[in-house]
Design an enzyme around this catalytic site. Structure first.
Site, PDB file in Angstrom:
ATOM      1  N   GLU A   1     -93.663 -59.169  49.803  1.00 25.18           N
ATOM      2  CA  GLU A   1     -94.698 -58.910  48.783  1.00 25.18           C
ATOM      3  C   GLU A   1     -96.049 -59.464  49.240  1.00 25.18           C
ATOM      4  O   GLU A   1     -97.098 -58.855  49.037  1.00 25.18           O
ATOM      5  CB  GLU A   1     -94.296 -59.541  47.443  1.00 25.18           C
ATOM      6  CG  GLU A   1     -93.179 -58.785  46.738  1.00 25.18           C
ATOM      7  CD  GLU A   1     -92.641 -59.516  45.519  1.00 25.18           C
ATOM      8  OE1 GLU A   1     -92.453 -58.857  44.486  1.00 25.18           O
ATOM      9  OE2 GLU A   1     -92.398 -60.743  45.604  1.00 25.18           O
TER      10      GLU A   1
ATOM     11  N   ASP B   1    -119.495 -53.524  26.586  1.00 26.65           N
ATOM     12  CA  ASP B   1    -120.583 -52.645  26.190  1.00 26.65           C
ATOM     13  C   ASP B   1    -121.734 -52.798  27.171  1.00 26.65           C
ATOM     14  O   ASP B   1    -121.787 -53.753  27.950  1.00 26.65           O
ATOM     15  CB  ASP B   1    -121.034 -52.974  24.762  1.00 26.65           C
ATOM     16  CG  ASP B   1    -121.383 -54.443  24.607  1.00 26.65           C
ATOM     17  OD1 ASP B   1    -122.417 -54.864  25.156  1.00 26.65           O
ATOM     18  OD2 ASP B   1    -120.621 -55.190  23.961  1.00 26.65           O
TER      19      ASP B   1
END
Ligand code: GLA
Length: 728
Positions: free
Chosen positions: A613, A533
């Site tokens: 990777e 928030d």
């Protein structure tokens, strides 16, 4: 001046770049809401209509005029007890049990700059960037003063609101409900957009028509919660991402809240946002003041996308603070949680740091498990002492080693929590919230510390500082892993104010922490995004968006989050496959593309990856570093709805429109797959843009009219990414 007051008509007009907000003090001193919408120099008081309507009562001082009823008029700050039977923004009760008040205009003040709120987070702005309007309303009988605060940021089309209630009377009163912002609309048909969810699947967007039923969302959990986000959007029913009038309210508060929207008997719409009224009965003693937290409001006539971009800019520039305010200054991190959970020692951390350093990662975060007795989640919270036995060294030695590899060091805390199996609990069992004569409700096996008590906050603050002072710690992950249930303090504060006082205690702790460690980056977290928030963002410029790191689910979680919060606030990491929350296997490329629309990082054991990777990760990090400035400062566009469309697609366009990044993930794959076309948004019309990878040139008009083809014949969850640059 953004704020104008017409003395004759008694009309307040607040102007931002593209919006106007109007209120009127009427003949009886009531403050009526007139207008919020497209910018205008006109006056909207002709919208007020009066008629004798049954069962809509009339204030005594209008005499025999039965056409005047606050039940039918649009109000700026409705309260119970004056004949408006809709949901009130303010409800006050006297000690004798008399409900209601009667608020009349008593004056106003205009000033330059933006107000702040003691003890609570609020939008901040420089003197020249904002103006403040304070409207004083008074209830004569109780001698209660209610000050409505408006902070205007004209450039961003933002108007903030907050409320201050002051008891000038001789007796205590009880505030039973105080909402921070209310919007009444005399007409129109609207949809309400809310963001519901659960742990590991936060902020799903729900769009429903505002009808003759009170839609109320909120949190009674003491935190803003995974279940509903304190963000409300109201949109004209035909509004889209790019068209139509839309409004937003975002609560700058991290505790319980409620939001309401309802169409009334006369088809007028009321929307409100503020504190949760349950378990709230705030005793306001004579001479004391109550501050209701702030709501950020914004309007756009150009759709939901623009409303989100207004909020993004406001949060980026006027909520987040500190050295790490900008995304470009945030280190790319690796977090140890999904790499090793509780099972690590100093060597595990060093190994992860060594692998990370070789790939270009900039910070290592040691997550849960380094303190007290903590090898699982049943013990240790409250004992913030480094477990040197487990680490095999002091914290300083470990941090120095990580720093020597060229990485910053970060650490995890959960300061608001306590395990019963901890030295702290054994010494201070009354520091945990628990109701008398009842066993408390446990959550993740833990209890909640009573942050409404200063001595508790102080004791934990000292413990946290003691750890931070031991070594060169540059980041802190602030977690809270349960909801608050047992609302009872063993301290001296009133039982009715525990949850609000708890938030003041939390904010006080955070404020002291950032003052003492101005170079510390704090990342908020609550089991992922359970306290995501604007209040937390005042202290923690990034928040771990979700415990769900699955790239496909994340497209949806980040889509919902984007309605109210900028990319710079969204903690997002590439994790291992099969994903630890869903078991899904998604390519490293797709995981990277999704995590890049956030504060980028990794959450896996690099040691288990192949060389190919690792090479790909080096490439991802280099790309992210290149693009962070554009991602931070650009305008964000949602290009699809991943809850209903077969693709997730989004875009960032630089403010000068010279550059754009378009991202897409195919969510569906079928035999003989049709091609999806993603329409790009926000480019300069009539321009040519070059794709920086293929060097192919596109017309901006065609990109915006017909889109980019997503050709995915085979393979699930393929992803696409274009970096477009305008050609001279
Ligand atoms: C929460 C967080 C995770 C991790 C764990 C540690 O669930 O969201 O990221 O920090 O706690 O216990």
């Amino acid at each position: 001046m953004a704020i104008k007051f017409n003395e004759t008509e008694k009309i307040f007009s607040i102007h931002t770049k593209n919006s106007t907000y109007q209120m009127k003090v009427d003949a009886y001193g009531f403050l009526l809401h007139l207008y919020y919408g497209r910018r205008t120099d006109g006056t909207a008081d002709y919208l007020l209509t009066y008629a004798d309507r049954g069962f809509s009562g009339n204030p005594y001082d209008v005499g025999q005029d039965r056409t005047y009823s606050l039940d039918a008029l649009p109000q700026e700050f409705p309260c119970r007890g004056n004949g408006d039977f809709r949901s009130p923004a303010l409800d006050v009760k006297t000690a004798d049990g008399v409900y209601g008040c009667d608020l009349r205009y008593a004056g106003h003040r205009v000033s330059t700059g933006k107000y702040s709120i003691p003890g609570l987070p609020a939008v901040h702005a420089g003197e020249g960037e904002a103006e403040t309007l304070e409207i004083i309303l008074k209830d004569e009988a109780m001698n209660l003063q209610v000050c409505l605060l408006y902070g205007i940021l004209p450039e961003l089309d933002v108007i903030t609101r907050a409320v201050r209630v002051q008891n000038d009377g001789k007796d205590s009163v009880f505030l039973e409900k105080v909402q921070s912002a209310c919007l009444d609309f005399v007409g129109g048909r609207f949809d309400l957009l809310t963001f519901y969810g659960r742990h590991a699947m936060e902020r799903n967007m729900q769009r429903t028509a505002v009808t003759h039923v009170c839609q109320r969302i909120g949190s009674r959990r003491g935190t803003s919660s995974h279940q509903y986000n304190p963000l409300l959007l109201l949109a004209e029913q035909d509004a889209t991402e790019e068209h139509g009038a839309c409004y937003a309210m975002s609560f700058v508060y991290s505790g319980g809240f409620q939001g309401e929207a309802e169409r009334d008997q006369y088809n007028q719409t009321r929307m409100m946002l503020g504190l949760c009224e349950e378990q709230f009965s705030y005793p306001l003693a004579p001479g004391s003041v109550f501050h209701a937290p702030e709501v950020i409001m914004t309007y756009s006539g150009e759709g939901l996308g623009q409303v989100s971009r207004n909020l993004h800019k406001c949060i980026n520039r006027h909520v987040c603070r500190g050295n790490y305010k900008n995304l470009t200054s945030r280190p790319i991190l690796v977090n140890s949680w999904e790499a090793s959970y509780f099972h690590f020692d100093g060597q595990t951390i060093r190994n992860l740091a060594r692998e990370a350093a070789a790939l270009g990662v900039e910070m290592l975060v040691m997550d849960d498990g380094w303190f007290g007795k903590r090898d699982d989640d049943n013990s240790g919270l409250g004992d913030w002492h480094v477990n040197e036995k487990k680490l095999g060294c002091s914290l300083k030695e470990l941090v120095d080693d990580v720093n020597a590899l060229g990485l910053k060091f970060g650490i995890w805390f959960e300061p608001e929590m306590i395990n019963e199996d901890s030295a702290l609990y054994r010494a201070h069992p009354d520091w945990a919230l628990a109701r008398p004569n009842r066993k408390p409700v446990r959550g993740r096996g833990q209890l909640v510390l009573d942050f409404s008590r200063k001595e508790v906050v102080d004791a934990i603050f000292d413990q946290v500082c003691d750890v931070l002072d031991q070594a060169n710690i540059e980041y802190l992950k602030w977690d809270i892993n349960r909801s608050i249930c047992d609302v009872y303090t063993h301290g001296e504060n009133s039982q009715e104010t525990v949850l609000y006082d708890y938030m003041l205690g939390l904010y006080d702790f955070l404020e002291r922490l950032i003052n003492r460690y101005p170079n510390l980056l704090i990342e908020g977290c609550s089991g992922g995004g359970g306290r995501f928030d604007a209040g937390m963002l005042y202290y923690t410029p990034q928040i771990w968006c979700s415990d769900n790191t699955d790239a496909v689910d994340r497209t949806r979680i980040q889509y919902g989050t984007s309605f109210g919060y900028p990319v710079s606030t969204v903690g997002s990491h590439v994790s291992a496959v099969p994903n630890h929350q869903t078991g899904r296997v998604v390519s490293l490329k797709t995981r990277g593309i999704v995590a890049m629309s956030g504060t980028f990082g990794y959450e896996l054991d690099f040691g288990r990856l192949s060389d190919a990777e690792k090479d790909e990760i080096r490439g991802q990090i280099a790309t992210y570093k290149d693009l962070a400035g554009l991602i931070q400062n650009g305008d964000y566009h949602r290009l699809s709805n991943p809850f209903t469309d077969e693709t997730a697609a989004w875009e960032v366009v630089s403010e000068d429109k010279d550059e754009a990044l378009v991202f897409a993930v195919m969510l569906e794959i079928h035999g003989n797959m049709p091609v999806s076309y993603i329409k790009v948004r926000g480019l300069a019309p009539g321009a040519l843009y070059m794709d920086m990878e293929t060097k192919k040139t596109y017309s901006s008009d065609i990109l915006m009219e017909s889109g980019l083809p997503l050709v995915a014949w085979f393979g699930s969850h393929q992803s696409f990414y274009w970096h477009l640059k305008r050609q001279a």
